[in-house]
Write an enzyme that holds these catalytic residues in place. Structure first.
Site, PDB file in Angstrom:
ATOM      1  N   SER A  13      74.435-104.501 -73.634  1.00 58.00           N
ATOM      2  CA  SER A  13      75.047-105.502 -74.508  1.00 58.00           C
ATOM      3  C   SER A  13      74.313-106.943 -74.177  1.00 58.00           C
ATOM      4  CB  SER A  13      76.532-106.021 -74.049  1.00 58.00           C
ATOM      5  OG  SER A  13      76.703-106.354 -72.908  1.00 58.00           O
ATOM      6  N   ASN A  14      73.816-107.181 -73.004  1.00 56.68           N
ATOM      7  CA  ASN A  14      73.075-108.336 -72.707  1.00 56.68           C
ATOM      8  C   ASN A  14      71.679-108.352 -73.888  1.00 56.68           C
ATOM      9  OD1 ASN A  14      74.061-110.332 -70.755  1.00 56.68           O
ATOM     10  ND2 ASN A  14      74.693-108.527 -69.739  1.00 56.68           N
ATOM     11  N   ARG A  65      59.514 -94.153 -55.832  1.00 53.14           N
ATOM     12  CA  ARG A  65      59.802 -95.624 -56.620  1.00 53.14           C
ATOM     13  C   ARG A  65      58.303 -96.281 -56.920  1.00 53.14           C
ATOM     14  NH1 ARG A  65      64.454 -98.341 -56.379  1.00 53.14           N
ATOM     15  NH2 ARG A  65      65.506 -97.221 -54.800  1.00 53.14           N
ATOM     16  N   ASN A 107      66.189-111.719 -64.599  1.00 53.40           N
ATOM     17  CA  ASN A 107      67.173-110.884 -64.352  1.00 53.40           C
ATOM     18  C   ASN A 107      68.440-111.815 -64.800  1.00 53.40           C
ATOM     19  OD1 ASN A 107      68.667-108.318 -63.594  1.00 53.40           O
ATOM     20  ND2 ASN A 107      69.072-109.248 -61.655  1.00 53.40           N
ATOM     21  N   HIS A 109      72.369-111.553 -63.276  1.00 53.73           N
ATOM     22  CA  HIS A 109      73.209-110.796 -62.153  1.00 53.73           C
ATOM     23  C   HIS A 109      74.433-111.271 -62.292  1.00 53.73           C
ATOM     24  CE1 HIS A 109      73.947-109.262 -58.384  1.00 53.73           C
ATOM     25  NE2 HIS A 109      74.981-109.976 -58.279  1.00 53.73           N
ATOM     26  N   THR A 141      62.274-112.034 -57.582  1.00 56.88           N
ATOM     27  CA  THR A 141      61.235-112.122 -56.456  1.00 56.88           C
ATOM     28  C   THR A 141      61.423-110.710 -55.666  1.00 56.88           C
ATOM     29  OG1 THR A 141      62.694-113.680 -55.206  1.00 56.88           O
ATOM     30  CG2 THR A 141      61.252-114.557 -56.498  1.00 56.88           C
ATOM     31  N   ASP A 145      68.039-110.127 -55.673  1.00 59.24           N
ATOM     32  CA  ASP A 145      69.005-111.110 -56.250  1.00 59.24           C
ATOM     33  C   ASP A 145      68.913-112.293 -55.395  1.00 59.24           C
ATOM     34  OD1 ASP A 145      70.117-109.056 -57.884  1.00 59.24           O
ATOM     35  OD2 ASP A 145      71.447-108.276 -56.384  1.00 59.24           O
ATOM     36  N   GLU A 174      77.987-114.209 -69.871  1.00 55.53           N
ATOM     37  CA  GLU A 174      76.593-113.483 -69.624  1.00 55.53           C
ATOM     38  C   GLU A 174      75.648-113.605 -71.128  1.00 55.53           C
ATOM     39  OE1 GLU A 174      75.913-109.679 -67.680  1.00 55.53           O
ATOM     40  OE2 GLU A 174      77.812-109.848 -66.593  1.00 55.53           O
TER      41      GLU A 174
HETATM   42  C1  GAR Z   1      75.899-106.789 -66.954  1.00 58.79           C
HETATM   43  O1  GAR Z   1      77.284-107.217 -66.252  1.00 58.79           O
HETATM   44  C2  GAR Z   1      74.792-107.228 -65.860  1.00 58.79           C
HETATM   45  O2  GAR Z   1      75.027-108.489 -65.476  1.00 58.79           O
HETATM   46  C3  GAR Z   1      74.710-106.222 -64.877  1.00 58.79           C
HETATM   47  O3  GAR Z   1      75.309-105.154 -65.406  1.00 58.79           O
HETATM   48  C4  GAR Z   1      75.695-105.287 -66.714  1.00 58.79           C
HETATM   49  C5  GAR Z   1      74.913-104.719 -67.967  1.00 58.79           C
HETATM   50  O4  GAR Z   1      75.843-104.723 -69.074  1.00 58.79           O
HETATM   51  N1  GAR Z   1      73.645-106.275 -64.114  1.00 58.79           N
HETATM   52  C6  GAR Z   1      73.491-105.825 -62.428  1.00 58.79           C
HETATM   53  O5  GAR Z   1      74.645-105.633 -62.143  1.00 58.79           O
HETATM   54  C7  GAR Z   1      72.253-106.139 -62.375  1.00 58.79           C
HETATM   55  N2  GAR Z   1      72.327-105.853 -60.853  1.00 58.79           N
HETATM   56  P1  GAR Z   1      74.909-104.601 -70.245  1.00 58.79           P
HETATM   57  O6  GAR Z   1      74.171-103.355 -70.317  1.00 58.79           O
HETATM   58  O7  GAR Z   1      75.898-104.452 -71.243  1.00 58.79           O
HETATM   59  O8  GAR Z   1      74.038-105.833 -70.399  1.00 58.79           O
END
Ligand code: GAR
Length: 210
Positions: A13-14, A65, A107, A109, A141, A145, A174
């Protein structure tokens, strides 16, 4: 036009908010590709439907990784992006990868960093009893987080909030905060300082959304 690559792992969604902002505001940005580490990411299907270059680099296909990160970097570098935006990308990245994209990797968070790094941020917030919750867009970095903060969004915690209600309300914020940062990127306002310690955003009066 500055070039963007967006990294996702799930719903996306972001990523959608970023794509919609670029289009709706006709920003001088190009979303060159959306890359997911998971084949079943809903956001990957959406990106494809939108005619975007949607790629899979499945972490499961790589033994380590480091190998996954190298494969991801090869894909990314093919697009020569100015910025790589992590949008719900749920893999921890190696120091080598992060340093390769120093000052270009961002990113979002779901907490007001430095509070609640890691996972389950809404649960952590409720458990701590904080009355403000929020989200942070930051440069990435090597320390998970903890990168320099570009912008934050804050909202009150309400009586009766659960991790799910908090997450749902925060998600809207967000999208707003990431869209704002994307506009700043288009305007060339955002930079990491030479020491890699602070984010610089030129010509804005505030970097918070309420
Ligand atoms: C969002 O809430 C984002 O901030 C979080 O995952 C979700 C993704 O939603 N990210 C983290 O937790 C990163 N560690 P989305 O796929 O709908 O954008």
């Amino acid at each position: 036009r500055r070039r963007l690559v967006i990294l996702i792992s799930g719903r996306g969604s972001n990523m959608q908010a970023i794509v919609d902002t670029v289009r709706a505001q006709s920003l001088p940005l190009e979303v060159c590709a959306v890359i997911s580490n998971k084949a079943d990411a809903a956001g990957l299907a959406w990106a494809r439907e939108q005619g975007l270059d949607a790629r899979l680099v499945a972490h499961r296909d790589y033994a380590t990784r480091a190998e996954f990160d190298q494969a991801l970097a090869r894909q990314i570098d093919g697009y020569q992006p100015d910025y790589i935006l992590m949008a719900g990308f749920m893999r921890v990245l190696t120091t080598e990868f992060v340093e390769r994209y120093s000052g270009r990797l961002l990113n979002i968070h779901p907490s007001l960093l430095p509070a609640f790094p890691g996972l389950h941020t809404h649960q952590q917030a409720l458990a701590m009893g904080v009355q403000w919750h929020g989200c942070t867009v930051h440069f990435v970095t090597p320390v998970l987080d903890h990168g320099p903060i570009v912008a934050q969004g804050a909202m009150p915690v309400l009586a009766g909030d659960t991790p799910d209600t908090l997450a749902a309300r925060l998600l809207e914020l967000e999208h707003e905060v990431y869209s704002l940062v994307v506009r700043w990127l288009a305007e060339g306002r955002v930079e990491l300082d030479a020491a890699g310690q602070r984010a610089i955003v030129r010509g804005v009066s505030h970097r918070c959304v309420l």
